[in-house]
Structure formats: structure tokens, C-alpha cells
Design a protein around this motif. Structure first.
Motif, PDB file in Angstrom:
ATOM      1  N   VAL A 116      -1.279  14.656  10.554  1.00 12.90           N
ATOM      2  CA  VAL A 116      -0.213  14.094  11.372  1.00 12.90           C
ATOM      3  C   VAL A 116       0.973  15.046  11.349  1.00 12.90           C
ATOM      4  O   VAL A 116       1.385  15.496  10.280  1.00 12.90           O
ATOM      5  CB  VAL A 116       0.228  12.720  10.836  1.00 12.90           C
ATOM      6  N   ALA A 140       4.777  15.944  11.260  1.00 12.54           N
ATOM      7  CA  ALA A 140       5.930  15.238  10.699  1.00 12.54           C
ATOM      8  C   ALA A 140       6.743  14.574  11.803  1.00 12.54           C
ATOM      9  O   ALA A 140       6.947  15.146  12.873  1.00 12.54           O
ATOM     10  CB  ALA A 140       6.799  16.203   9.899  1.00 12.54           C
ATOM     11  N   ILE A 176       0.338  15.032   6.214  1.00 12.07           N
ATOM     12  CA  ILE A 176       1.450  15.226   7.148  1.00 12.07           C
ATOM     13  C   ILE A 176       1.857  16.690   7.073  1.00 12.07           C
ATOM     14  O   ILE A 176       2.059  17.234   5.984  1.00 12.07           O
ATOM     15  CB  ILE A 176       2.636  14.306   6.820  1.00 12.07           C
TER      16      ILE A 176
END
Length: 205
Positions: A82, A84, A194
Motif C-alpha cells: 500500500v 503511504a 506500506i
């Protein structure tokens, strides 16, 4: 049988206080105030919110590929990794061949791996009460939670982030499994990463 998708949108606010140090999911929290590095019992969420930790203290965490115990569910985070400050989706799927029950409310936690420990990142209202109502998942049913981390208000919906999700290793934990007095309380987890956004992604913000 047709697969059913139950999609829920969780707006999770970004709190301004930082959770600096905490123990793993089976231990009590030890928090540090990052302004003076002194230990404090103060919860680092916004006022009237607390770190989501007590609910997980007595639960053993297992992963979807575990055969012992096999909970009959898969848990995934998409996308993974993912970027940030970008939204992501946590999906729970009944991969067994029979109906299964979970609690009907949104029992999701996001934990950050720091110094070999899983630390909580989200909080709930001090007076929040979890429902005992359950829901049935038929084989193939999916329940998806859209985690919105782009909002600017500190508190929205059931949860808020008590610490800003920064690049690193995380896991989503679903802990909505009912259990009897003679069974161990369990939670299901899946890990994700992340990462720093790409330059073109950053420019589009």
C-alpha cells in the motif's frame, strides 16, 4: 452458489498524537510520550478515544494458511503493498464448505511491526460497546472493509488512527470470532507493507 460481497466503508481519522512504544498483542501497553520521552499511562489517541489493545490481549493470532486451527476464513489486504496515505481494503472470505458465524460489528485492527513486536495503531471511543449479535457467512461470502486514511478530521466512524501509518510492515487483524468458555479466543491476521508513494503518485495528491 453465488458469492455475496458485503462491503463496508470505514472512515478512519488520522490522530495528531503518536504512539511511540507498545508491547505485543498479548501484553499490556507501555506508552512513551514523544515530547519528553517519559513513560506515561496516557492513551495517545484524541480525547475520549483509547488504543484498541484490550480486546486483543487474550486472543491468539493465527494466519490463513494455518492448519491448526483452521478457522475456515481467508483474510487479504489489497493493494499490497500500500502506498503511504492511500486507502486499502481488507477482505474476509469464507473458504470453508459450510456456513460460519462471526460477530456482526466491525472487529478489525491494524498493527505495526516495530522492534519485533506488533503495536496497535488504531483506537475506539472510550465508551464503545461491542455487539454480541452475530452474522452468518455462507461458503464463498466476502466481507470487505475499505480503510480510508485520506480524511483530515481526527475522528470519523468507529475507529481512528492513533498514530500515522508510515512506511513499514503491518498486519490487519480480524478478531470477530465467537468462542465458548472452553475454547481459546482467536484472531485471524494477514501481513502487508506500506511503502513510500511513487513520485507521480505523490504529485497527483
Amino acid at each position: 452458489m453465488e458469492t455475496q460481497l458485503k462491503r463496508r466503508h470505514l472512515l478512519v481519522g488520522l490522530g495528531t498524537s503518536g504512539l511511540v512504544a507498545a508491547s505485543g498483542c498479548t501484553d499490556s501497553l507501555e506508552l512513551v510520550n514523544d515530547s519528553n520521552d517519559e513513560e506515561t499511562d496516557e492513551r495517545m489517541c484524541v480525547e475520549d478515544y483509547r488504543v484498541l489493545d484490550a480486546e486483543l490481549e487474550e486472543r491468539s493470532v493465527v494466519y490463513p494458511d494455518s492448519d491448526d486451527p483452521f478457522l475456515g476464513f481467508d483474510l487479504e489486504v489489497e493493494p499490497n503493498p500500500v502506498a503511504a496515505h492511500r486507502n486499502f481494503t481488507v477482505t474476509l472470505t469464507n473458504v470453508s464448505g459450510h456456513d460460519l458465524e462471526t460477530y456482526a460489528d466491525d472487529r478489525i485492527a491494524i498493527q505495526h511491526a516495530v522492534d519485533g513486536e506488533w503495536r496497535p495503531t488504531v483506537g475506539v471511543a472510550d465508551d464503545h460497546e461491542w455487539s454480541d449479535r452475530t452474522t452468518t457467512h455462507e461458503p464463498g461470502d466476502e466481507t470487505a472493509w475499505e480503510i480510508d486514511v485520506s480524511v483530515s478530521e481526527p475522528v470519523l466512524g468507529t475507529y481512528e488512527f492513533c498514530t500515522m501509518p508510515t512506511p513499514g510492515d503491518y498486519r490487519a487483524v480480524f478478531w470477530g470470532f465467537p468462542h465458548g468458555p472452553d475454547s481459546d479466543p482467536l484472531a485471524l491476521a494477514t501481513e502487508f507493507e506500506i511503502i513510500e508513494p511513487e513520485d507521480d503518485d505523490e504529485e497527483s495528491r
